[in-house]
Design an enzyme around this catalytic site. Structure first.
Site, PDB file in Angstrom:
ATOM      1  N   SER A  48       0.811  -1.221   0.000  1.00  0.00           N
ATOM      2  CA  SER A  48       0.000   0.000   0.000  1.00  0.00           C
ATOM      3  C   SER A  48       0.846   1.273   0.000  1.00  0.00           C
ATOM      4  O   SER A  48       0.530   2.232  -0.716  1.00  0.00           O
ATOM      5  CB  SER A  48      -0.956  -0.003   1.203  1.00  0.00           C
ATOM      6  N   THR A  49       1.920   1.312   0.787  1.00  0.00           N
ATOM      7  CA  THR A  49       2.733   2.528   0.831  1.00  0.00           C
ATOM      8  C   THR A  49       3.647   2.617  -0.381  1.00  0.00           C
ATOM      9  O   THR A  49       3.837   3.705  -0.952  1.00  0.00           O
ATOM     10  CB  THR A  49       3.555   2.583   2.129  1.00  0.00           C
ATOM     11  N   LYS A 105       8.612  -8.560   5.595  1.00  0.00           N
ATOM     12  CA  LYS A 105       7.924  -8.157   4.383  1.00  0.00           C
ATOM     13  C   LYS A 105       7.196  -9.376   3.820  1.00  0.00           C
ATOM     14  O   LYS A 105       7.448 -10.494   4.215  1.00  0.00           O
ATOM     15  CB  LYS A 105       8.914  -7.615   3.343  1.00  0.00           C
ATOM     16  N   GLY A 106       6.287  -9.107   2.898  1.00  0.00           N
ATOM     17  CA  GLY A 106       5.587 -10.212   2.254  1.00  0.00           C
ATOM     18  C   GLY A 106       4.103 -10.248   2.499  1.00  0.00           C
ATOM     19  O   GLY A 106       3.426 -11.166   2.042  1.00  0.00           O
ATOM     20  N   GLY A 107       3.580  -9.226   3.203  1.00  0.00           N
ATOM     21  CA  GLY A 107       2.136  -9.182   3.388  1.00  0.00           C
ATOM     22  C   GLY A 107       1.394  -9.087   2.071  1.00  0.00           C
ATOM     23  O   GLY A 107       0.263  -9.555   1.946  1.00  0.00           O
ATOM     24  N   GLY A 108       2.046  -8.478   1.065  1.00  0.00           N
ATOM     25  CA  GLY A 108       1.459  -8.376  -0.265  1.00  0.00           C
ATOM     26  C   GLY A 108       1.772  -9.558  -1.160  1.00  0.00           C
ATOM     27  O   GLY A 108       1.356  -9.576  -2.326  1.00  0.00           O
ATOM     28  N   LYS A 137       4.232   0.489  11.973  1.00  0.00           N
ATOM     29  CA  LYS A 137       5.061  -0.639  11.537  1.00  0.00           C
ATOM     30  C   LYS A 137       6.350  -0.769  12.351  1.00  0.00           C
ATOM     31  O   LYS A 137       7.125  -1.708  12.130  1.00  0.00           O
ATOM     32  CB  LYS A 137       5.414  -0.472  10.052  1.00  0.00           C
ATOM     33  N   ASP A 163      10.424   0.602  -1.191  1.00  0.00           N
ATOM     34  CA  ASP A 163       9.494  -0.479  -0.869  1.00  0.00           C
ATOM     35  C   ASP A 163       8.941  -0.246   0.530  1.00  0.00           C
ATOM     36  O   ASP A 163       9.445   0.598   1.283  1.00  0.00           O
ATOM     37  CB  ASP A 163      10.216  -1.829  -0.952  1.00  0.00           C
ATOM     38  N   GLU A 169      10.743  -9.127  -4.157  1.00  0.00           N
ATOM     39  CA  GLU A 169      11.197  -7.969  -3.378  1.00  0.00           C
ATOM     40  C   GLU A 169      12.605  -8.190  -2.845  1.00  0.00           C
ATOM     41  O   GLU A 169      13.446  -7.282  -2.868  1.00  0.00           O
ATOM     42  CB  GLU A 169      10.229  -7.708  -2.219  1.00  0.00           C
TER      43      GLU A 169
END
Length: 223
Positions: free
Chosen positions: A32-33, A100-103, A127, A87, A109
């Protein structure tokens, strides 16, 4: 309605894009960011504030977004050295270690981040954690073949794995793999040890523990 968290994400994205210079090869993150940062890069290109940018997207979703914005795209095969990647992250600890990796894009990445001279991580204050895994599960990308064989060994490390699914269907990454979201009660006391033990297993593609990158963490604020 725009929330204070939305404003903080927008602030972080804008400040990260301030690091971009014309002529750069950029890693374009996922989430999202990071999406807001890609939007801002596209806006500055359209306005003529930036030019000759080449983007290396970290997911198919980011590739579609960037293409729609008119951002010229490339691959690591053609541009193996990335000057700056922007990122997001699901968690950041005081040592700059990340989850990381929620998306769902953790593998690409991590490949792009490893190829990057600078890694800017854009987050809002929610976060920031004292211990990784305190608020967010650790994503682990695994091959579909034999994925259940990882469950008990992960539990032996103190984690509780759940197969990621959407609408009752197992989630598939851009590479066709599955993701186990692993919760560690109280967080991770030894992220490096856990990452090494999990990555040593055949069939584990990658973990969402981003360790040793020394990122430039940009924390957005509602203004």
């Amino acid at each position: 309605m725009t929330t204070s968290q939305d404003l903080a994400k927008q602030d972080a994205a804008r400040r990260a894009v301030d690091l971009v210079r014309s002529g750069m090869v950029l890693g374009l993150g996922t989430g999202s960011t990071a999406k807001l940062a890609v939007d801002e890069i596209g806006r500055r290109l359209a306005a003529g504030d930036l030019h000759d940018i080449v983007g290396v997207p970290t997911s198919e979703a980011t590739e579609r977004q960037a293409a729609a914005l008119g951002i010229p795209l490339s691959t690591l095969d053609r541009h193996p050295r990335v000057e700056l990647t922007i990122d997001g992250a699901d968690e950041v600890d005081p040592h700059g270690r990340l989850i990381k990796g929620g998306g769902g894009a953790l593998l690409r990445e991590k490949i792009v981040a490893t190829a990057s001279r600078r890694l800017a991580i854009v987050v809002d204050a929610s976060k920031l954690v004292e211990r990784l895994g305190a608020t967010f599960p650790v994503p682990i990308e695994v091959t579909p073949f034999g994925w259940t064989t990882h469950l008990d060994p992960i539990r032996a490390l103190g984690g509780e794995p759940v197969l990621r699914a959407r609408d009752g269907t197992p989630y598939r990454t851009d590479g066709g793999n599955l993701i186990l979201d692993v919760t560690f009660a109280g967080g991770l006391a030894d992220p490096e040890g856990v990452a090494a033990a999990i990555r040593a297993r055949p069939g584990v593609v990658e973990t969402g523990l981003f360790l040793g990158f020394s990122p430039e963490v940009i924390v957005g604020h509602a203004r």
